[in-house]
Design an enzyme around this catalytic site. Structure first.
Site, PDB file in Angstrom:
ATOM      1  N   GLN A   1       0.847  -1.199   0.000  1.00 23.44           N
ATOM      2  CA  GLN A   1       0.000   0.000   0.000  1.00 23.44           C
ATOM      3  C   GLN A   1       0.881   1.247   0.000  1.00 23.44           C
ATOM      4  OE1 GLN A   1      -3.614  -0.278   0.475  1.00 23.44           O
ATOM      5  NE2 GLN A   1      -3.583   1.842  -0.149  1.00 23.44           N
ATOM      6  N   PHE A   2       1.329   1.662  -1.184  1.00 27.49           N
ATOM      7  CA  PHE A   2       2.223   2.814  -1.253  1.00 27.49           C
ATOM      8  C   PHE A   2       1.549   4.096  -0.781  1.00 27.49           C
ATOM      9  CE2 PHE A   2       0.099   3.541  -5.255  1.00 27.49           C
ATOM     10  CZ  PHE A   2       0.164   4.913  -5.443  1.00 27.49           C
ATOM     11  N   THR A   3       0.224   4.140  -0.807  1.00 29.74           N
ATOM     12  CA  THR A   3      -0.474   5.361  -0.396  1.00 29.74           C
ATOM     13  C   THR A   3      -0.344   5.634   1.104  1.00 29.74           C
ATOM     14  OG1 THR A   3      -2.597   4.228  -0.180  1.00 29.74           O
ATOM     15  CG2 THR A   3      -2.111   5.248  -2.319  1.00 29.74           C
TER      16      THR A   3
END
Length: 150
Positions: A78-80
């Protein structure tokens, strides 16, 4: 490294309509690798997550870990989680680690969960467009940042 841990009855991640990974009775973990993270950051999370006592014992108290309950874990990249929302209305993701750094750390983290004794660890696909479905048990949601752990 940032992790959002949700105690779940069930969770799955789908890619192109097909289940890529799932778990029952355990944790759904969203994992974000941030610029500057290293194996040391992953190790800090690995020393904490499998042992978090957030499952109920026979007296209804959160006193058991995922290891104690033979829980399963689904890990989704989950890069966000690296979003910077301090200016304007559009998040900046420049704090997210580049894939050549993030992928090996993500894989190291997943391997570490298995080495810790988690019986079943499944994943999504790094960088894929995924749909996550889960039933949060409690709800219980814990947020960890490796930079805040000792």
């Amino acid at each position: 490294m940032k992790a959002v841990i949700q105690r779940v009855k069930y969770a799955n991640v789908k890619i192109d309509g097909k289940v890529a990974g799932s778990c029952e009775g355990g944790f759904m973990i969203l994992l974000g690798v941030v610029e500057g993270d290293s194996r040391e950051d992953a190790d800090k999370l690995l020393k904490k997550i499998p042992y978090l006592r957030i499952f109920e014992d026979e007296n209804g108290k959160m006193n058991l870990s995922c290891l104690d309950t033979d829980g399963e874990i689904l890990v989704v990249s989950q890069f966000t989680l690296a979003a910077d929302c301090s200016h304007g209305r559009r998040p900046s993701f420049t704090n997210a680690a580049a894939p050549n750094v993030a992928i090996p750390l993500y894989e190291y983290f997943v391997s570490g969960l298995k080495e810790a004794g988690i019986k079943r660890v499944e994943t999504g696909e790094f960088g894929a467009d995924m749909l996550v479905e889960l039933v949060n048990d409690g709800p219980v949601t814990i947020i960890l940042d490796s930079k805040e752990l000792r």
